[in-house]
Design an enzyme around this catalytic site. Structure first.
Site, PDB file in Angstrom:
ATOM      1  N   TYR A 115       0.114  93.011 -30.318  1.00 30.41           N
ATOM      2  CA  TYR A 115      -1.455  93.080 -31.426  1.00 30.41           C
ATOM      3  C   TYR A 115      -0.807  94.336 -31.493  1.00 30.41           C
ATOM      4  O   TYR A 115      -1.275  95.440 -30.686  1.00 30.41           O
ATOM      5  CB  TYR A 115      -2.597  93.090 -30.125  1.00 30.41           C
ATOM      6  CG  TYR A 115      -2.523  91.103 -29.971  1.00 30.41           C
ATOM      7  CD1 TYR A 115      -2.082  90.799 -30.886  1.00 30.41           C
ATOM      8  CD2 TYR A 115      -3.415  90.941 -28.704  1.00 30.41           C
ATOM      9  CE1 TYR A 115      -2.053  89.223 -30.414  1.00 30.41           C
ATOM     10  CE2 TYR A 115      -3.508  90.111 -28.867  1.00 30.41           C
ATOM     11  CZ  TYR A 115      -2.469  88.267 -29.395  1.00 30.41           C
ATOM     12  OH  TYR A 115      -2.982  87.514 -28.859  1.00 30.41           O
TER      13      TYR A 115
ATOM     14  N   HIS B 204       5.082  85.505 -25.270  1.00 32.47           N
ATOM     15  CA  HIS B 204       3.689  84.998 -26.504  1.00 32.47           C
ATOM     16  C   HIS B 204       4.800  83.315 -26.712  1.00 32.47           C
ATOM     17  O   HIS B 204       3.489  82.491 -26.972  1.00 32.47           O
ATOM     18  CB  HIS B 204       3.578  86.005 -27.175  1.00 32.47           C
ATOM     19  CG  HIS B 204       2.796  86.455 -27.823  1.00 32.47           C
ATOM     20  ND1 HIS B 204       2.619  87.703 -28.056  1.00 32.47           N
ATOM     21  CD2 HIS B 204       1.773  85.560 -28.277  1.00 32.47           C
ATOM     22  CE1 HIS B 204       1.163  87.379 -28.797  1.00 32.47           C
ATOM     23  NE2 HIS B 204       0.615  86.071 -29.316  1.00 32.47           N
TER      24      HIS B 204
ATOM     25  N   LEU C 189     -12.547  79.465 -33.360  1.00 31.20           N
ATOM     26  CA  LEU C 189     -12.889  79.540 -35.137  1.00 31.20           C
ATOM     27  C   LEU C 189     -12.403  79.989 -36.308  1.00 31.20           C
ATOM     28  O   LEU C 189     -12.321  79.941 -37.310  1.00 31.20           O
ATOM     29  CB  LEU C 189     -14.105  81.152 -35.066  1.00 31.20           C
ATOM     30  CG  LEU C 189     -14.935  81.284 -34.354  1.00 31.20           C
ATOM     31  CD1 LEU C 189     -16.233  82.076 -34.062  1.00 31.20           C
ATOM     32  CD2 LEU C 189     -16.297  79.879 -33.970  1.00 31.20           C
TER      33      LEU C 189
END
Length: 331
Positions: free
Chosen positions: A58, A116, A197
């Site tokens: 990230y 990951h 979302l």
């Protein structure tokens, strides 16, 4: 804030996990203000959120650095999860990768260290064995997997049971319901859900595919001609926005915002332990916290299932958001 102790682990965590992918600027989320991100993290702590999920990938490590800055002096109050990148799945590389994450975070151990994505160049069982050694050394308290299908779960479980499986799941992305989520329930394996979302699609912000910026239009919902897409599939844009329209109508009938309904839907699914959601501001964080205190009725859940069933069929069984066909990284 509701808390739970994860089965098979001595981790007591908040149901809402603060997702740290978007706390720094990158190609996906665009520009982020550091002061806003720090304020949102501090608001999460004040609201009883104690679980923070980041990754080396990230923001090229900047998410870990900023999270470490935000949590300085409060290590004993939080549960920190991070992840090794696919490029770090070489078992010889994993110890160094972990040390680098610890350094960026400014801590001497991780509560949860996760794979990951699997790397086909290295057997996942070998990579997993390296994580087991880190746990034995006390560098990490627990080890987990992300994006692990039924095959991957069998592979790692033959070495050591994972503490968690982090998976993509939301009203517009329901593939794990076919095999992976039932297997996790069977194993009593906690599921941490990311992208609840669907990168803003379930916020009510976008009304057509053309409204969605390229950075957020990389998933298999969108035509592969989008600038940053790589899945090689035609996409399901018509079905996606038909589903969003149907969800919007249900939300209006309930008198509740779409984002609130979407978060509750995923949090109420059997087998889901925690929901990972980011927040740009303290106000967004407060809204996420309040949302989970107001569950949906069984009737509303059923209406939402029916509203998204056609899209689920169109997308098919592949749970990989970014890679299509035989390129899917799930096994």
């Amino acid at each position: 804030m509701k808390t739970l102790t994860l089965p098979g682990a001595d981790l007591t965590v908040s149901q809402l996990v603060f997702g740290c992918w978007g706390i720094t600027s990158d190609f996906h989320w665009g520009s982020r203000d550091e002061a806003d991100s720090l304020a949102a993290i501090h608001a999460a702590l004040d609201a009883g959120v104690n679980f923070f999920d980041t990754a080396a990938a990230y923001g090229d490590g900047n998410s870990e650095r900023l999270l470490g800055k935000a949590l300085a002096g409060r290590r004993d109050q939080v549960v920190i999860a991070s992840k090794a990148t696919p490029g770090e799945m070489d078992p010889r590389r994993i110890p160094t990768a972990c040390e680098q994450s610890l350094e960026r975070l400014g801590v001497d151990y991780l509560d949860l260290y996760q794979t990951h994505w699997a790397n086909p160049d290295f057997p996942l069982a070998d990579s997993w064995g390296a994580l087991v050694k880190l746990q034995q050394q006390g560098k990490v308290r627990h080890i987990g997997v992300c994006n692990a299908g039924v095959g991957h779960l069998a592979e790692v479980s033959a070495v050591a049971r994972p503490a968690t499986n982090q998976l993509p799941y939301n009203l517009l992305w329901r593939m794990i319901e076919r095999q992976i989520l039932p297997k996790c329930r069977e194993l009593n394996l906690p599921v941490l859900v990311y992208s609840p979302l669907m990168h803003g699609l379930l916020s009510g912000k976008y009304r057509s595919a053309a409204d969605v910026p390229d950075g957020m239009a990389r998933s298999r919902h969108f035509n592969t001609e989008r600038k940053l897409a790589r899945h090689g599939e035609p996409g399901c844009e018509e079905e996606t926005f038909a589903a969003i329209t149907a969800i919007d109508a249900i939300c209006r009938s309930l008198g509740r915002p779409m984002a609130e309904v979407a978060l509750n839907w995923v949090a109420q699914q059997p087998g889901v332990s925690c929901v990972i959601a980011g927040a740009r501001t303290p106000e967004q964080l407060a809204q996420n916290v309040a949302t989970l205190d107001n569950p949906l009725s069984d009737d509303a859940l059923q209406q939402l299932n029916e509203a998204t069933a056609a899209l689920d069929r169109a997308l098919g069984p592949n749970p990989d958001m970014w890679d299509g066909g035989d390129k899917s990284r799930f096994q």
